[in-house]
Design a protein around this motif. Structure first.
Motif, PDB file in Angstrom:
ATOM      1  N   UNK A 143     -11.811  -1.783  -5.966  1.00  0.00           N
ATOM      2  CA  UNK A 143     -11.746  -3.236  -6.129  1.00  0.00           C
ATOM      3  C   UNK A 143     -10.820  -3.867  -5.095  1.00  0.00           C
ATOM      4  N   UNK A 144      -9.727  -3.177  -4.761  1.00  0.00           N
ATOM      5  CA  UNK A 144      -8.813  -3.685  -3.743  1.00  0.00           C
ATOM      6  C   UNK A 144      -9.520  -3.749  -2.391  1.00  0.00           C
ATOM      7  N   UNK A 164     -12.785  -4.024  -1.840  1.00  0.00           N
ATOM      8  CA  UNK A 164     -13.754  -5.124  -1.870  1.00  0.00           C
ATOM      9  C   UNK A 164     -13.057  -6.478  -1.777  1.00  0.00           C
ATOM     10  N   UNK A 165     -11.896  -6.602  -2.424  1.00  0.00           N
ATOM     11  CA  UNK A 165     -11.137  -7.849  -2.329  1.00  0.00           C
ATOM     12  C   UNK A 165     -10.688  -8.102  -0.899  1.00  0.00           C
ATOM     13  N   UNK A 166     -10.330  -7.040  -0.174  1.00  0.00           N
ATOM     14  CA  UNK A 166      -9.928  -7.204   1.228  1.00  0.00           C
ATOM     15  C   UNK A 166     -11.090  -7.678   2.086  1.00  0.00           C
ATOM     16  N   UNK A 167     -12.270  -7.109   1.856  1.00  0.00           N
ATOM     17  CA  UNK A 167     -13.444  -7.551   2.622  1.00  0.00           C
ATOM     18  C   UNK A 167     -13.764  -9.015   2.323  1.00  0.00           C
ATOM     19  N   UNK A 168     -13.658  -9.405   1.058  1.00  0.00           N
ATOM     20  CA  UNK A 168     -13.878 -10.803   0.713  1.00  0.00           C
ATOM     21  C   UNK A 168     -12.816 -11.695   1.347  1.00  0.00           C
ATOM     22  N   UNK A 169     -11.582 -11.193   1.437  1.00  0.00           N
ATOM     23  CA  UNK A 169     -10.514 -11.955   2.078  1.00  0.00           C
ATOM     24  C   UNK A 169     -10.808 -12.166   3.562  1.00  0.00           C
ATOM     25  N   UNK A 220      -1.491 -12.154  -1.065  1.00  0.00           N
ATOM     26  CA  UNK A 220      -1.993 -12.653  -2.347  1.00  0.00           C
ATOM     27  C   UNK A 220      -2.668 -11.537  -3.136  1.00  0.00           C
ATOM     28  N   UNK A 221      -3.411 -10.678  -2.440  1.00  0.00           N
ATOM     29  CA  UNK A 221      -4.037  -9.524  -3.109  1.00  0.00           C
ATOM     30  C   UNK A 221      -2.970  -8.606  -3.679  1.00  0.00           C
ATOM     31  N   UNK A 227      -1.571  -1.846  -8.219  1.00  0.00           N
ATOM     32  CA  UNK A 227      -1.089  -0.828  -7.273  1.00  0.00           C
ATOM     33  C   UNK A 227      -1.748  -1.051  -5.924  1.00  0.00           C
ATOM     34  N   UNK A 228      -1.045  -0.703  -4.886  1.00  0.00           N
ATOM     35  CA  UNK A 228      -1.531  -0.943  -3.536  1.00  0.00           C
ATOM     36  C   UNK A 228      -2.422   0.172  -3.022  1.00  0.00           C
ATOM     37  N   UNK A 229      -2.769   0.038  -1.742  1.00  0.00           N
ATOM     38  CA  UNK A 229      -3.601   1.038  -1.079  1.00  0.00           C
ATOM     39  C   UNK A 229      -2.695   2.108  -0.484  1.00  0.00           C
ATOM     40  N   UNK A 230      -2.971   3.363  -0.801  1.00  0.00           N
ATOM     41  CA  UNK A 230      -2.208   4.472  -0.237  1.00  0.00           C
ATOM     42  C   UNK A 230      -2.827   4.845   1.103  1.00  0.00           C
ATOM     43  N   UNK A 231      -2.040   4.708   2.166  1.00  0.00           N
ATOM     44  CA  UNK A 231      -2.553   4.966   3.511  1.00  0.00           C
ATOM     45  C   UNK A 231      -2.305   6.408   3.923  1.00  0.00           C
ATOM     46  N   UNK A 232      -3.335   7.042   4.448  1.00  0.00           N
ATOM     47  CA  UNK A 232      -3.205   8.345   5.075  1.00  0.00           C
ATOM     48  C   UNK A 232      -3.180   8.103   6.580  1.00  0.00           C
ATOM     49  N   UNK A 233      -2.022   8.284   7.251  1.00  0.00           N
ATOM     50  CA  UNK A 233      -1.896   7.842   8.647  1.00  0.00           C
ATOM     51  C   UNK A 233      -2.984   8.351   9.575  1.00  0.00           C
TER      52      UNK A 233
END
Length: 547
Positions: A5-6, A8-13, A39-40, A46-52
């Protein structure tokens, strides 16, 4: 929100940001996307966990490939000396100067990490500069220099960044070993990018000639090409970054063969525009989403150095941004003075340095997506398992430099270049007119030849001369439109331009009416869907030519 969902929310943003800047044209697009990302973050649990490494592989190869593909080669070759001075010399100058400055400002940040931060803020972003150039009269030649600089300094800055990160991880650095490693990284990466692109496009061309071109397949191969070049070079322990850039530049020359179908080129351009917009947008939205956690981590880092007040973060960011601007200004001034000295030694007339243009060149070094993508790939931990030193502070300062450079360029550049008049570039217009004349002449010869070859195959022999006369008349009109370079013909050329503008407006109105009629028939179930799509696509292709 769940992770999907996060995303998809980023793509909509990203989609929403494009409309917001239409409503507020003075707002820089990256800043709007960062705000939407924040805002998201406020609304998600919880946020997006980044794998560098995964993040690096996903975002950087296609962006670097596209930069290499679309960079204007004529400007790159014409100003290669200036571009190399900015893309290589300025990067090293920035890494050394800003690295020591950052370590002096923040003694708690280890020197290799300070050099890594300096290296990752050295590349400039042509997309951000182009967006600002839409509101500021930046001359074409200056834009070509900035684009060429950004293409090459992306690679040089990222390679320096990796050296600095490796020094931070291992704890030692050898200049001799680094020089040899850099030589292999550069040569191996460039060779891998060129070889893989030529191999893939050669196989694709052979398969197409033998079996035809499947719909969508060439576009998918083109999308996978930067990842193939990057991974192939990394497998050889060469620079995947340089491989992606080299693949893009090679692809631009492969395209000159004209082997791709016209429909494929149109569809591929649309796909790549979408990919570029989405990747750039997602990175800035992702920065906004990560910013709260990065800010808290950066506060904890400076608190360990005895500065508990968060305003120290703003002071550090402003000081680093000012240092980068001063370093760039000094290098650009020295480079221009050297160019003027060379012209004087060759007996050419000496040019004056315009202070406003010099300052504009310095402010136009806007940081953007490459800086953001690179800094987010910093390792999370050292080989022993300890946290990477000052990682959140490094990410925060790099992000702040991006924001400050965007704001400074957006606010200052339009006012700085206002009322400045730049001479036109007649050579470029002459080259375009010459190309139009030669293309129209070749088309007339081809029509006459095709008429003779195809006329015996049909029963109605009169149809071919009539059709050929209509097509040849169109190209003769284009030849007449492209003729007349002298001053005495300026009135005639202006009249022809007005005629062409009027014809364009009428044709666009007619095409819009055609499209509306077809859609009206389809809405009343008087036209099948597949026929509707076919006819609308034909109209769209013609309209794309006139727009």
């Amino acid at each position: 929100m769940d992770a999907i969902e996060v995303v998809l929310a980023m793509l909509l943003a990203v989609v929403a940001s494009a409309f917001i800047v239409r409503v507020m044209p003075r707002a820089p697009l990256p800043l709007v996307q960062i705000g939407l990302g924040a805002l998201i973050a406020a609304k998600s649990s919880h946020g997006v966990d980044l794998e560098p490494e995964l993040f690096f592989l996903t975002f950087l190869p296609p962006l670097l490939f596209l930069d290499g593909w679309r960079i204007p080669k004529s400007g790159l070759l014409r100003d290669k000396g200036t571009i190399l001075e900015l893309a290589l010399g300025l990067v090293v100058f920035t890494v050394v100067g800003a690295g020591f400055l950052i370590h002096w400002l923040i003694p708690a940040m280890p020197l290799p990490v300070a050099f890594a931060l300096a290296a990752i803020v050295s590349p400039t972003d042509p997309v951000a500069v182009s967006a600002i150039a839409a509101r500021a009269p930046i001359p074409k030649r200056l834009m070509h220099i900035l684009e060429g600089e950004s293409l090459l300094n992306d690679a040089s800055g990222l390679v320096c960044f990796r050296f600095a990160v490796a020094a931070a991880l291992t704890g030692h650095f050898s200049l001799g070993s680094a020089a040899l490693t850099f030589l292999w990284l550069a040569c191996g990466g460039l060779a891998a990018g060129i070889a893989i692109t030529l191999l893939v496009t050669g196989i694709q061309r052979w398969l197409t000639a033998r079996f035809g071109e499947p719909a969508g397949s060439p576009i998918l191969v083109n999308l996978l090409l930067p990842f193939g070049a990057y991974l192939g070079a990394e497998h050889l322990h060469a620079s995947g970054i340089l491989a992606a850039v080299a693949a893009g530049v090679t692809m631009s020359y492969v395209e000159l063969s004209g082997s791709a179908l016209a429909a494929t080129r149109i569809q591929r351009a649309a796909v790549w525009d979408t990919v570029q917009f989405a990747l750039n947008g997602i990175m800035f939205v992702l920065l906004g989403e990560q910013l709260p956690d990065i800010f808290h981590g950066a506060r904890a880092s400076i608190a360990q150095g005895g500065h508990a007040n968060p305003w120290w973060l703003a002071a550090y960011a402003l000081a680093i941004s000012a240092g980068l601007l001063v370093l760039r200004f000094c290098w650009v001034w020295a480079s221009l003075r050297l160019s003027i000295f060379k012209q004087h030694m060759r007996g050419q007339p000496r040019l004056r340095i315009k202070p406003r243009l010099l300052l504009a060149m310095s402010l136009a070094g806007v940081r953007g997506t490459i800086t953001l993508a690179g800094v987010l790939t910093l390792p999370l931990a050292l080989p022993g398992g300890a946290p990477f030193p000052a990682r959140d502070l490094t990410v925060f300062l790099a992000s702040a430099v991006i924001l400050i450079s965007l704001l400074a360029a957006s606010i200052v550049l339009p006012h700085l270049l206002k009322d400045m008049h730049f001479p036109h570039e007649p050579a470029e217009q002459q080259a375009e007119d010459k190309a139009r004349r030669e293309a129209a002449t070749a088309a007339i010869i081809a029509v006459e030849t095709a008429q003779v070859e195809l006329m015996p195959r049909t029963a109605d022999a009169q149809a071919w001369p009539q059709a050929a006369a209509r097509v040849i008349a169109l190209y003769r009109h284009r030849l007449h439109e492209a003729d007349g370079d002298g001053e005495n013909d300026s009135g005639s050329r202006a009249a022809l331009r007005e005629l062409a503008d009027a014809e364009q407006a009428l044709r666009l109105a007619a095409l819009a009416a055609e499209r509306d009629a077809i859609f009206r028939l389809a809405r009343h179930d008087l036209l099948p869907d597949d026929v509707t799509r076919k006819l609308v696509r034909e109209i769209d292709l013609v309209e794309a030519r006139y727009r």
